[in-house]
Design a protein around this motif. Structure first.
Motif, PDB file in Angstrom:
ATOM      1  N   MET A  11       0.859  -1.179   0.000  1.00  0.00           N
ATOM      2  CA  MET A  11       0.000   0.000   0.000  1.00  0.00           C
ATOM      3  C   MET A  11       0.899   1.234   0.000  1.00  0.00           C
ATOM      4  SD  MET A  11      -3.287   1.122   2.328  1.00  0.00           S
ATOM      5  CE  MET A  11      -2.457   1.381   3.917  1.00  0.00           C
ATOM      6  N   LEU A 184      -5.914   1.657   8.627  1.00  0.00           N
ATOM      7  CA  LEU A 184      -5.209   0.425   8.979  1.00  0.00           C
ATOM      8  C   LEU A 184      -6.023  -0.408   9.969  1.00  0.00           C
ATOM      9  CD1 LEU A 184      -1.551   1.757   9.196  1.00  0.00           C
ATOM     10  CD2 LEU A 184      -2.464   0.157   7.500  1.00  0.00           C
ATOM     11  N   PRO A 194      -2.419  -4.603   4.945  1.00  0.00           N
ATOM     12  CA  PRO A 194      -1.414  -4.690   3.879  1.00  0.00           C
ATOM     13  C   PRO A 194      -0.113  -5.320   4.377  1.00  0.00           C
ATOM     14  CG  PRO A 194      -2.472  -2.535   3.865  1.00  0.00           C
ATOM     15  CD  PRO A 194      -2.930  -3.230   5.113  1.00  0.00           C
ATOM     16  N   THR A 197       3.498  -1.179   3.878  1.00  0.00           N
ATOM     17  CA  THR A 197       2.947   0.143   3.629  1.00  0.00           C
ATOM     18  C   THR A 197       4.090   1.129   3.501  1.00  0.00           C
ATOM     19  OG1 THR A 197       0.888  -0.319   4.839  1.00  0.00           O
ATOM     20  CG2 THR A 197       1.474   1.989   4.524  1.00  0.00           C
ATOM     21  N   VAL A 215       5.405   1.346   9.402  1.00  0.00           N
ATOM     22  CA  VAL A 215       5.373   1.697   7.986  1.00  0.00           C
ATOM     23  C   VAL A 215       6.776   2.065   7.511  1.00  0.00           C
ATOM     24  CG1 VAL A 215       3.010   2.554   8.164  1.00  0.00           C
ATOM     25  CG2 VAL A 215       4.924   4.180   8.288  1.00  0.00           C
TER      26      VAL A 215
END
Length: 424
Positions: A11, A184, A194, A197, A215
């Motif tokens: 993502m 999220l 995901p 990210t 992330v």
């Protein structure tokens, strides 16, 4: 959020202005490099999220000016609005959540006391965002005083200053980072978090994106000092955040490679189309590659050789039909002859072709149905058609796919006055 049946492989959450979009790049080459990479390798199993300070109104203006892809999710107005899909369906639950200790009328009353605050356009005044312009030299003092006034009126707000000019007042619960956290949590609740990210930004209002645990992050090379200072004070030891050496979308591509999140060589970076096999070859890569060749042919950026025409005849099924957006059926031979005549007709006209929302479905043991929006830009003119192509992987051709059939339909209002040079 329901486009994928499982977790997204990647993502990407990116700011727009001077992150995804380089306003100094008049030919949009950086953005077009990203577009080709995303549609060739990622669109099928990943998610693209735009996180912008822009309101829906001026986001649509930007989309009409630049070759932007259609995101799966748009976080707008500095995190105060979340919208899904091409239809931009609003997330009403998020906006209800932002109502806590927020009163726009009180914000307007208190900000009216500061003559140095210049209101931004009416389109930028949103239900949970009040926005102004203010000179940097006056901003810090105004922000401090304004926070105190609003707290004394019982509000729980935050004041964000970015790009050395824009001042946004939002509910305390709103910003780009908290909007991403909310998304999220929804993914977790649906069992679709995901796998990776990557957040991408260039200015102060992007800082909260980099605060989300786990992330990856990239500050593009042209990131503003306000973001670099935030990073130095808050995340300099975080190895998952890098400062790219490339500008804007090229910096995002660089980060994909640095973090090994997936393929990071854009088909646009491969000069010899004949050797453009791709890192993960499939029907989506095939259509991206085909239209890159088409663009380069009409720009005379490849040699006008008999060899290319031979390859084209191998790739296009000789008994196949191609339905022009006007509704006229054309034979493969007619299309090849027309393409031969169009060699170099767009040279020097800033002609670009890009695909958006490429999707492929296997409809037989060796047959694929591929749908996409095909855009052409020539000078100031932009045109688009929805294309459906039937590809076969059975025939023995250089790249493994034969185009069996193609059907095109004009996007509403997107047909050119003269349709004679519109081909594939």
């Amino acid at each position: 959020m329901d486009r994928l049946s499982g977790s997204a492989s990647l993502m990407i959450v990116s700011d727009l202005d001077f992150t995804m979009v380089d306003h100094l790049d008049q030919e949009n080459l950086s953005l077009l490099r990203f577009n080709a990479l995303w549609e060739a390798y990622y669109r099928q199993n990943s998610l693209l999220v735009f996180s912008t300070g822009r309101s829906p109104t001026i986001y649509k203006q930007l989309k009409n000016e630049k070759p932007l892809l259609t995101p799966d999710i748009a976080i707008m107005s500095v995190g105060t609005e979340i919208m899904y899909g091409e239809s931009m369906i609003r997330d009403d639950d998020w906006e209800k959540y932002l109502n806590h200790k927020w009163n726009k009328e009180i914000v307007l009353e208190e900000t009216a006391k500061f003559p140095d605050l210049t209101p931004q356009a009416e389109t930028e005044q949103r239900p949970h965002k009040v926005s102004f312009f203010v000179e940097t030299i006056k901003a810090l003092e105004i922000i401090k005083t304004l926070r105190e006034l609003l707290e004394n009126r019982g509000l729980d707000v935050k004041v964000i200053y970015s790009n050395a000019k824009a001042l946004d007042i939002l509910p305390k619960r709103a910003d780009k980072g908290q909007a991403l956290s909310y998304l999220l949590k929804k993914f977790i609740a649906n069992g679709k978090v995901p796998i990776s990210t990557l957040v991408c930004g260039d200015s102060g209002n992007d800082a909260e994106l980099f605060s989300i645990p786990e992330v990856y992050g990239v500050m593009v090379s042209n990131a503003q000092e306000e973001l670099l200072q935030w990073h130095a004070g808050n995340a300099k030891n975080n190895s998952k955040i890098i400062h790219a050496t490339e500008r804007c979308a090229s910096g995002i591509i660089q980060a994909i490679g640095s973090f090994r999140l997936g393929p990071n060589v854009s088909p646009r970076d491969i000069k010899d189309i004949q050797t453009c096999k791709g890192e993960i070859f499939g029907p989506t890569h095939e259509v991206v590659k085909f239209y890159l060749f088409y663009e380069r042919w009409r720009n005379a950026e490849v040699e006008k050789s008999i060899e290319y025409m031979k390859i084209l005849r191998l790739v296009l099924f000789p008994l196949g039909t191609f339905v022009h957006p006007s509704g006229v059926e054309q034979s493969v031979e007619h299309c090849i002859e027309a393409m031969t005549r169009l060699y170099g007709d767009k040279q020097g006209k800033q002609y670009r072709v890009w695909l958006d929302q490429v999707s492929a479905a296997q409809v037989g043991s060796d047959t694929w149905l591929v749908k996409f929006y095909k855009w052409e830009l020539s000078g100031a003119e932009r045109h688009c058609c929805l294309t459906t192509a039937l590809l076969s992987s059975k025939a023995k051709v250089p790249d493994g796919f034969t185009w069996m059939h193609m059907h095109q339909t004009w996007l509403d209002g997107s047909a050119p006055e003269k349709q004679t040079t519109w081909l594939f």
